[in-house]
Design an enzyme around this catalytic site. Structure first.
Site, PDB file in Angstrom:
ATOM      1  N   LYS A  48       0.910  -1.159   0.000  1.00  0.00           N
ATOM      2  CA  LYS A  48       0.000   0.000   0.000  1.00  0.00           C
ATOM      3  C   LYS A  48       0.944   1.203   0.000  1.00  0.00           C
ATOM      4  O   LYS A  48       1.441   1.616   1.065  1.00  0.00           O
ATOM      5  CB  LYS A  48      -0.868  -0.025   1.264  1.00  0.00           C
ATOM      6  CG  LYS A  48      -1.729   1.202   1.472  1.00  0.00           C
ATOM      7  CD  LYS A  48      -3.121   1.054   0.937  1.00  0.00           C
ATOM      8  CE  LYS A  48      -3.934   2.314   1.149  1.00  0.00           C
ATOM      9  NZ  LYS A  48      -5.300   2.183   0.607  1.00  0.00           N
ATOM     10  N   ALA A 124      -4.832   4.271  -3.247  1.00  0.00           N
ATOM     11  CA  ALA A 124      -5.671   4.911  -2.223  1.00  0.00           C
ATOM     12  C   ALA A 124      -6.744   5.693  -2.974  1.00  0.00           C
ATOM     13  O   ALA A 124      -6.437   6.377  -3.954  1.00  0.00           O
ATOM     14  CB  ALA A 124      -4.844   5.841  -1.350  1.00  0.00           C
TER      15      ALA A 124
HETATM   16  N1  LIG Z   1     -18.804  -7.210   0.345  1.00  0.00           N
HETATM   17  C1  LIG Z   1     -18.875  -6.463   1.435  1.00  0.00           C
HETATM   18  N2  LIG Z   1     -19.859  -6.657   2.347  1.00  0.00           N
HETATM   19  C2  LIG Z   1     -19.933  -5.886   3.449  1.00  0.00           C
HETATM   20  N3  LIG Z   1     -19.073  -4.924   3.770  1.00  0.00           N
HETATM   21  C3  LIG Z   1     -18.054  -4.688   2.925  1.00  0.00           C
HETATM   22  C4  LIG Z   1     -17.892  -5.436   1.715  1.00  0.00           C
HETATM   23  N4  LIG Z   1     -16.790  -4.986   1.079  1.00  0.00           N
HETATM   24  C5  LIG Z   1     -16.280  -3.990   1.846  1.00  0.00           C
HETATM   25  N5  LIG Z   1     -17.027  -3.806   2.954  1.00  0.00           N
HETATM   26  C6  LIG Z   1     -16.775  -2.798   4.004  1.00  0.00           C
HETATM   27  O1  LIG Z   1     -16.662  -1.554   3.330  1.00  0.00           O
HETATM   28  C7  LIG Z   1     -15.600  -0.780   3.865  1.00  0.00           C
HETATM   29  C8  LIG Z   1     -14.645  -0.353   2.786  1.00  0.00           C
HETATM   30  O2  LIG Z   1     -13.905  -1.471   2.282  1.00  0.00           O
HETATM   31  P1  LIG Z   1     -12.353  -1.345   1.995  1.00  0.00           P
HETATM   32  O3  LIG Z   1     -11.638  -0.865   3.215  1.00  0.00           O
HETATM   33  O4  LIG Z   1     -11.885  -2.627   1.403  1.00  0.00           O
HETATM   34  O5  LIG Z   1     -12.375  -0.160   0.908  1.00  0.00           O
HETATM   35  P2  LIG Z   1     -11.129   0.482   0.138  1.00  0.00           P
HETATM   36  O6  LIG Z   1     -11.567   0.682  -1.282  1.00  0.00           O
HETATM   37  O7  LIG Z   1      -9.924  -0.327   0.385  1.00  0.00           O
HETATM   38  O8  LIG Z   1     -10.991   1.931   0.828  1.00  0.00           O
HETATM   39  P3  LIG Z   1      -9.672   2.899   0.908  1.00  0.00           P
HETATM   40  O9  LIG Z   1      -9.787   3.852  -0.229  1.00  0.00           O
HETATM   41  O10 LIG Z   1      -9.863   3.566   2.237  1.00  0.00           O
HETATM   42  O11 LIG Z   1      -8.451   2.062   0.863  1.00  0.00           O
HETATM   43  C9  LIG Z   1     -14.933  -1.605   4.933  1.00  0.00           C
HETATM   44  O12 LIG Z   1     -15.356  -1.098   6.171  1.00  0.00           O
HETATM   45  C10 LIG Z   1     -15.438  -2.999   4.745  1.00  0.00           C
HETATM   46  O13 LIG Z   1     -15.601  -3.536   5.995  1.00  0.00           O
HETATM   47 MG   LIG Z   2      -8.193   0.186   1.331  1.00  0.00          MG
END
Ligand SMILES: Nc1ncnc2c1ncn2[C@@H]1O[C@H](COP(=O)(O)OP(=O)(O)OP(=O)(O)O)[C@@H](O)[C@H]1O
Ligand SMILES: [Mg+2]
Length: 234
Positions: A48, A124
């Site tokens: 990351k 990000a």
């Molecule tokens: N399929 C799903 N079902 C339920 N909750 C989910 C699912 N996918 C993701 N989430 C929830 O949504 C939120 C965002 O997911 P994640 O952290 O993977 O996003 P991200 O795209 O990596 O965000 P960032 O830009 O902050 O890195 C998390 O809190 C996760 O718990």
């Molecule tokens: Mg993330």
């Protein structure tokens, strides 16, 4: 465009994971893919390059990715830039009087690549999120030269967001490896049954999966590891 855009890491093997937004499920998909490939014997590392706004008491994206990749790599390599404010990395860095450097990130990626057979790298926010005062994550993706996986919400609005992201990838000659739609809400959305086909028609890029809403994080990663990771070879 930044000074590094002409430079490509020719020897890198792996995948760059971007999203149509923050909070769409990039970390879930990245961790699941790393775990799935490792379970089948491919030594995949994870990175990351910059994270911002980590909540105390919760595992950060870097912590989760590092653990998924076996937990042996130095945190400084997995995530060279850890910033406090929940803002785009370039903005958070500016507030802290720091400046980020693409060369530092590429050097860390080179070191990790020497330790692993392949790397999964999570951006990000989205593709055009500012990384430095001169570069976005799109410039970083170009510098890595890796195929790109796009993670997006499953519901209404996603067709437009995915199509814009695919156009931005194409404009930079980046390879779109596929799209993953993710149900981050349990609410019924009447657009969902139509979105995958509409996205494929519009972009010519395959939708590899539509992931179900699943409350439990470990179960989400397991599902991605067992089902999606076979579809995403690198
Ligand atoms: N399929 C799903 N079902 C339920 N909750 C989910 C699912 N996918 C993701 N989430 C929830 O949504 C939120 C965002 O997911 P994640 O952290 O993977 O996003 P991200 O795209 O990596 O965000 P960032 O830009 O902050 O890195 C998390 O809190 C996760 O718990
Ligand atoms: Mg993330």
């Amino acid at each position: 465009m930044g000074e590094h855009t002409a430079y490509r890491e020719a020897s890198l093997r792996g995948l760059f994971i971007t999203g149509t937004d923050t909070g769409v499920g990039k970390t879930e998909v990245a961790c699941g893919l790393v775990r799935g490939h490792r379970a089948r014997g491919l030594d995949v590392g994870a990175m990351k390059p910059a994270q911002s706004g980590h909540h105390p008491g919760e595992l950060s994206d870097a912590d989760r990715l590092r653990a998924a990749a076996g937990g042996t790599d130095a945190v400084e390599l997995v995530c060279p830039y850890r910033l406090g404010a929940p803002l785009a990395p370039a903005v958070a860095a500016r507030l802290e009087g720091k400046s980020l450097s693409l060369s530092v990130i590429l050097e860390a990626a080179r070191t990790l690549a020497a330790r692993h057979a392949a790397l999964v790298i999570e951006g990000a926010g989205g593709l055009m999120t500012p990384l430095t005062d001169r570069e976005t994550f799109a410039d970083l993706a170009v510098a890595f030269g890796l195929p790109v996986l796009v993670v997006a919400r499953a519901g209404l609005g996603t067709v437009n967001h995915v199509a814009l992201t695919c156009e931005a990838l194409r404009a930079r000659a980046l390879v779109a490896r596929g799209i993953v739609l993710n149900r981050t809400s349990r609410d019924h959305d009447p657009s969902e049954p139509h979105n995958a086909a509409e996205i494929e028609r519009l972009t010519g890029v395959r939708v590899l999966a539509t992931l179900p809403f699943e409350r439990e994080q470990a179960a989400r990663e397991r599902l991605i590891a067992e089902e999606l990771s076979r579809e995403v070879q690198f």
